[in-house]
Design an enzyme around this catalytic site. Structure first.
Site, mmCIF file in Angstrom:
data_model
loop_
_atom_site.group_PDB
_atom_site.id
_atom_site.type_symbol
_atom_site.label_atom_id
_atom_site.label_comp_id
_atom_site.label_asym_id
_atom_site.label_seq_id
_atom_site.Cartn_x
_atom_site.Cartn_y
_atom_site.Cartn_z
ATOM 1 N N ASN A 133 -28.747 17.958 24.790
ATOM 2 C CA ASN A 133 -28.654 17.263 25.914
ATOM 3 C C ASN A 133 -29.109 18.129 27.119
ATOM 4 O OD1 ASN A 133 -25.697 18.390 25.557
ATOM 5 N ND2 ASN A 133 -26.269 18.505 27.709
ATOM 6 N N HIS A 157 -15.920 17.801 13.316
ATOM 7 C CA HIS A 157 -16.023 19.033 12.578
ATOM 8 C C HIS A 157 -14.908 18.615 11.451
ATOM 9 C CE1 HIS A 157 -17.419 22.019 15.544
ATOM 10 N NE2 HIS A 157 -17.243 20.944 16.447
ATOM 11 N N MET A 200 -19.962 26.014 24.548
ATOM 12 C CA MET A 200 -18.629 26.118 24.496
ATOM 13 C C MET A 200 -18.040 27.172 23.413
ATOM 14 S SD MET A 200 -17.176 22.569 25.923
ATOM 15 C CE MET A 200 -17.924 21.771 27.099
ATOM 16 N N SER A 201 -19.096 27.897 22.701
ATOM 17 C CA SER A 201 -18.712 28.420 21.207
ATOM 18 C C SER A 201 -19.630 29.656 21.278
ATOM 19 C CB SER A 201 -18.755 27.401 20.302
ATOM 20 O OG SER A 201 -20.165 27.248 20.034
ATOM 21 N N HIS A 245 -12.478 26.253 18.155
ATOM 22 C CA HIS A 245 -12.782 26.536 19.673
ATOM 23 C C HIS A 245 -11.788 27.150 20.561
ATOM 24 C CE1 HIS A 245 -15.762 23.488 18.325
ATOM 25 N NE2 HIS A 245 -16.644 23.933 18.850
ATOM 26 N N ALA A 248 -24.253 23.306 18.991
ATOM 27 C CA ALA A 248 -24.973 22.228 19.959
ATOM 28 C C ALA A 248 -24.914 22.767 21.404
ATOM 29 C CB ALA A 248 -24.141 20.962 19.891
ATOM 30 N N HIS A 251 -19.857 13.559 24.841
ATOM 31 C CA HIS A 251 -20.009 14.223 23.406
ATOM 32 C C HIS A 251 -20.707 13.217 22.389
ATOM 33 C CE1 HIS A 251 -18.520 16.655 20.303
ATOM 34 N NE2 HIS A 251 -17.868 15.499 19.704
ATOM 35 N N SER A 264 -20.767 21.624 15.886
ATOM 36 C CA SER A 264 -20.655 20.211 16.078
ATOM 37 C C SER A 264 -21.816 19.399 15.532
ATOM 38 C CB SER A 264 -20.625 19.599 17.486
ATOM 39 O OG SER A 264 -19.558 20.462 18.130
ATOM 40 N N TYR A 302 -11.516 26.226 23.708
ATOM 41 C CA TYR A 302 -10.923 25.179 24.285
ATOM 42 C C TYR A 302 -9.973 24.216 23.704
ATOM 43 C CZ TYR A 302 -14.305 22.180 21.886
ATOM 44 O OH TYR A 302 -14.980 21.375 21.032
ATOM 45 N N GLU A 303 -9.848 24.487 22.459
ATOM 46 C CA GLU A 303 -8.959 23.673 21.624
ATOM 47 C C GLU A 303 -7.560 24.317 21.892
ATOM 48 O OE1 GLU A 303 -10.123 22.121 17.603
ATOM 49 O OE2 GLU A 303 -11.668 23.654 17.989
#
Ligand code: HPA
Length: 276
Positions: free
Chosen positions: A239, A65, A215-216, A87, A117, A251, A34, A89-90
């Site tokens: 962050n 992306h 998350m990746s 991802h 990230a 985000h 990201s 989560y997608e």
């Protein structure tokens, strides 16, 4: 899930499509996370192929992306860069998330640089820091190797005791020192997302040894190890993770930080490519 036969048929079709476009096969794969996609603009003699034109490639949906494959030369290395990843989560299946890695193996790619990230859990880290991944915790609740083993690419029970190549890690740490960056490494915990973590979850992750959360990356790294592709992992701390500072996560903040570190990140990866 997908059978080995079906996956191999897909891989062969995608490989043929790509080899008709670029005659020289790449030696290294790079996945840009990201907000980190602009490195691909520096590729020389580049061929750009939007994911939607590549047979059997899923299409990436997240803002930030762009979803294209960039092939060419970077720091004298023949690279294939994934500008945007798939991802979990997608809603993609694990075999879709990791299809590009299986494809790299089919193209005889020997090494992979994964970038992402991530939220910082280790209090030594600060937003904007680059941190090398030395190991991971797979907390996604799934494993990309579940189901039929893709036996032409690797064994049923692959070893992950050095999922991130230690020699590459040392070299990449050396480049951080050379450039005057903080030479940092850490354990990356992968969660499924898409919600950010609660402060209690972050306290738990810290106790079990995580320095970073995201998350990746871990599905791709597991499959790369299955295939015998060497891995270097680079996180950009965008962050501090939930509850570490009195703040809310967004985000927009993640993308704003990647924009700030873009130049440092691009310069760093180029220098790393020179020493790998
Ligand atoms: N948590 C999970 N994934 C992330 C974070 C985070 O704090 N920051 C960037 N990706």
């Amino acid at each position: 899930m997908i059978t080995e036969k079906k996956l191999i048929t897909r891989l062969n079709e995608t490989k043929k499509y790509l080899l008709d476009i670029f005659s020289e096969p790449p030696e290294l794969g790079i996945i840009l996370g990201s907000g980190l996609g602009r490195l691909a603009e520096l590729v020389e003699r580049q061929t750009i192929i939007p994911y939607k034109e590549i047979p059997h490639f899923p299409v990436s949906t997240v803002a930030g992306h762009s979803g294209r494959l960039v092939v060419g030369t970077l720091a004298s290395k023949r690279v294939m860069i994934l500008q945007g990843r798939f991802h979990y989560y997608e809603g993609y299946e694990m075999h879709e998330v990791t299809f590009p890695i299986r494809l790299m193996k089919a193209l005889d790619v020997k090494g992979l640089i994964v970038t992402n990230a991530a939220g910082g859990i280790n209090p030594d880290f600060a937003p904007g820091d680059l941190v090398l991944i030395k190991d991971h915790l797979n907390l996604m609740g799934n494993n990309p190797l579940r189901g039929s083993n893709i036996s032409i690419q690797g064994p049923r029970f692959p070893d992950l005791s050095e999922a991130y190549d230690s020699k590459w890690l040392e070299k990449a740490l050396g480049v951080m020192k050379e450039l005057g960056l903080k030479a940092q490494q850490g354990v990356y915990a992968a969660v499924s997302g898409p919600s950010y973590e609660t402060p209690a979850e972050i306290r738990f992750l810290r106790i079990i040894g995580a320095d970073l959360v995201g998350m990746s990356t871990v599905p791709e790294v597991i499959v790369a190890n299955h295939c015998g592709i060497k891995v270097l992992g680079i996180s950009c701390v965008t962050n501090m993770a939930a509850g570490i500072l009195p703040q809310k996560l967004s985000h927009a903040e993640v993308i704003a930080t990647t924009e700030k570190v873009e130049k440092v990140f691009i310069n760093y990866v180029q220098k790393v490519l020179e020493v790998l």
